[in-house]
Enzyme design. Structure first.
Site, PDB file in Angstrom:
ATOM      1  N   HIS A 193      35.246  41.427  60.109  1.00  0.00           N
ATOM      2  CA  HIS A 193      34.266  42.445  60.508  1.00  0.00           C
ATOM      3  C   HIS A 193      32.873  41.995  60.088  1.00  0.00           C
ATOM      4  CE1 HIS A 193      34.223  43.523  56.285  1.00  0.00           C
ATOM      5  NE2 HIS A 193      35.524  43.761  56.307  1.00  0.00           N
TER       6      HIS A 193
HETATM    7  P1  TYD Z   1      38.151  46.648  54.035  1.00  0.00           P
HETATM    8  O1  TYD Z   1      36.680  46.760  54.128  1.00  0.00           O
HETATM    9  O2  TYD Z   1      38.964  46.693  55.280  1.00  0.00           O
HETATM   10  O3  TYD Z   1      38.520  45.330  53.221  1.00  0.00           O
HETATM   11  P2  TYD Z   1      38.211  43.827  53.674  1.00  0.00           P
HETATM   12  O4  TYD Z   1      36.709  43.678  53.715  1.00  0.00           O
HETATM   13  O5  TYD Z   1      38.806  42.959  52.643  1.00  0.00           O
HETATM   14  O6  TYD Z   1      38.842  43.671  55.010  1.00  0.00           O
HETATM   15  O7  TYD Z   1      38.655  47.787  53.053  1.00  0.00           O
HETATM   16  C1  TYD Z   1      40.024  48.073  52.847  1.00  0.00           C
HETATM   17  C2  TYD Z   1      40.191  49.563  52.609  1.00  0.00           C
HETATM   18  O8  TYD Z   1      39.462  49.973  51.452  1.00  0.00           O
HETATM   19  C3  TYD Z   1      39.701  50.402  53.773  1.00  0.00           C
HETATM   20  O9  TYD Z   1      40.647  51.422  54.004  1.00  0.00           O
HETATM   21  C4  TYD Z   1      38.409  51.019  53.279  1.00  0.00           C
HETATM   22  C5  TYD Z   1      38.565  51.035  51.777  1.00  0.00           C
HETATM   23  N1  TYD Z   1      37.296  50.796  51.075  1.00  0.00           N
HETATM   24  C6  TYD Z   1      36.651  51.844  50.452  1.00  0.00           C
HETATM   25  O10 TYD Z   1      37.099  53.002  50.491  1.00  0.00           O
HETATM   26  N2  TYD Z   1      35.482  51.605  49.801  1.00  0.00           N
HETATM   27  C7  TYD Z   1      34.939  50.364  49.725  1.00  0.00           C
HETATM   28  O11 TYD Z   1      33.868  50.170  49.109  1.00  0.00           O
HETATM   29  C8  TYD Z   1      35.604  49.277  50.411  1.00  0.00           C
HETATM   30  C9  TYD Z   1      35.038  47.884  50.401  1.00  0.00           C
HETATM   31  C10 TYD Z   1      36.785  49.534  51.061  1.00  0.00           C
END
Ligand code: TYD
Length: 134
Positions: free
Chosen positions: A50
Site C-alpha cells: 500500500h
Molecule cells: P497494516 O497497515 O495492514 O500493516 P502493514 O503495513 O504491515 O501491511 O496494519 C495491520 C492492521 O493493524 C490493520 O488492521 C490496521 C491495524 N493498524 C492500526 O490499527 N493502527 C496502526 O497504527 C497500524 C499501522 C495498523
C-alpha cells in the site's frame, strides 16, 4: 526531504553494550505521532502492499533483517535493513512492501501521523495515478 533515504543514527559504543538514538526533527525530518512494530512474521510472509497519502515513516530493523521495497510509480528500489543503527526514511506517496523477514526480526516504524485508515491507498492503479500527479 521528499526522497527515500537511509539515515545513519548516532551510535554510542560501550563495553556495556551499544546505544542509538532517534529524535524528531533531528535524525528524522518529522514529528513522531505514532510508533508501531512488526514481529513474529512467519517465514515467506510479506507486509505492506500500500501507499500513504500523507503519512511519512522511518523504519528500523531493531533485530534481524528484512527488505523494504519502495516504488515511486516508475521504478522499485529494494532497501535491505539489518542493523539497529540506521533506518529508512519513507516519504509520503511511495508504494511500500516488506519481505524477506528473518526469524525473530523486529521492525520498528515511526510515523508522522496518527493512524487513519483513509490515508491508505490499497489500489495499485490508483497509486500510479496519484504518483503521476506528484
Ligand atoms: P497494516 O497497515 O495492514 O500493516 P502493514 O503495513 O504491515 O501491511 O496494519 C495491520 C492492521 O493493524 C490493520 O488492521 C490496521 C491495524 N493498524 C492500526 O490499527 N493502527 C496502526 O497504527 C497500524 C499501522 C495498523
Amino acid at each position: 526531504m521528499d526522497k527515500p533515504q537511509i539515515i545513519e543514527l548516532p551510535k554510542f559504543l560501550d563495553k556495556r553494550g551499544n546505544l542509538s538514538i532517534i529524535e524528531q526533527f533531528k535524525q528524522i525530518p518529522f514529528e513522531i505521532k505514532r510508533t508501531y512494530w512488526i514481529y513474529d512474521v512467519p517465514g515467506g510472509e510479506h507486509r505492506g502492499g500500500h501507499a500513504y497519502r500523507e503519512n511519512q515513516e522511518f523504519i528500523v530493523a531493531l533485530s534481524g533483517s528484512f527488505d523494504v521495497i519502495l516504488d515511486d510509480g516508475k521504478s522499485k528500489t529494494v532497501y535491505s535493513l539489518n542493523r539497529s543503527y540506521y533506518g529508512l526514511y519513507v516519504p509520503k506517496g511511495y508504494w511500500r512492501e516488506m519481505n524477506n523477514f528473518s526469524t525473530n526480526s523486529l521492525a520498528m516504524i515511526l510515523a508522522s501521523t496518527a493512524y487513519n485508515a483513509e490515508d491508505y491507498i490499497f489500489d495499485y492503479q490508483l497509486f500510479k495515478t496519484h504518483a503521476s500527479q506528484r
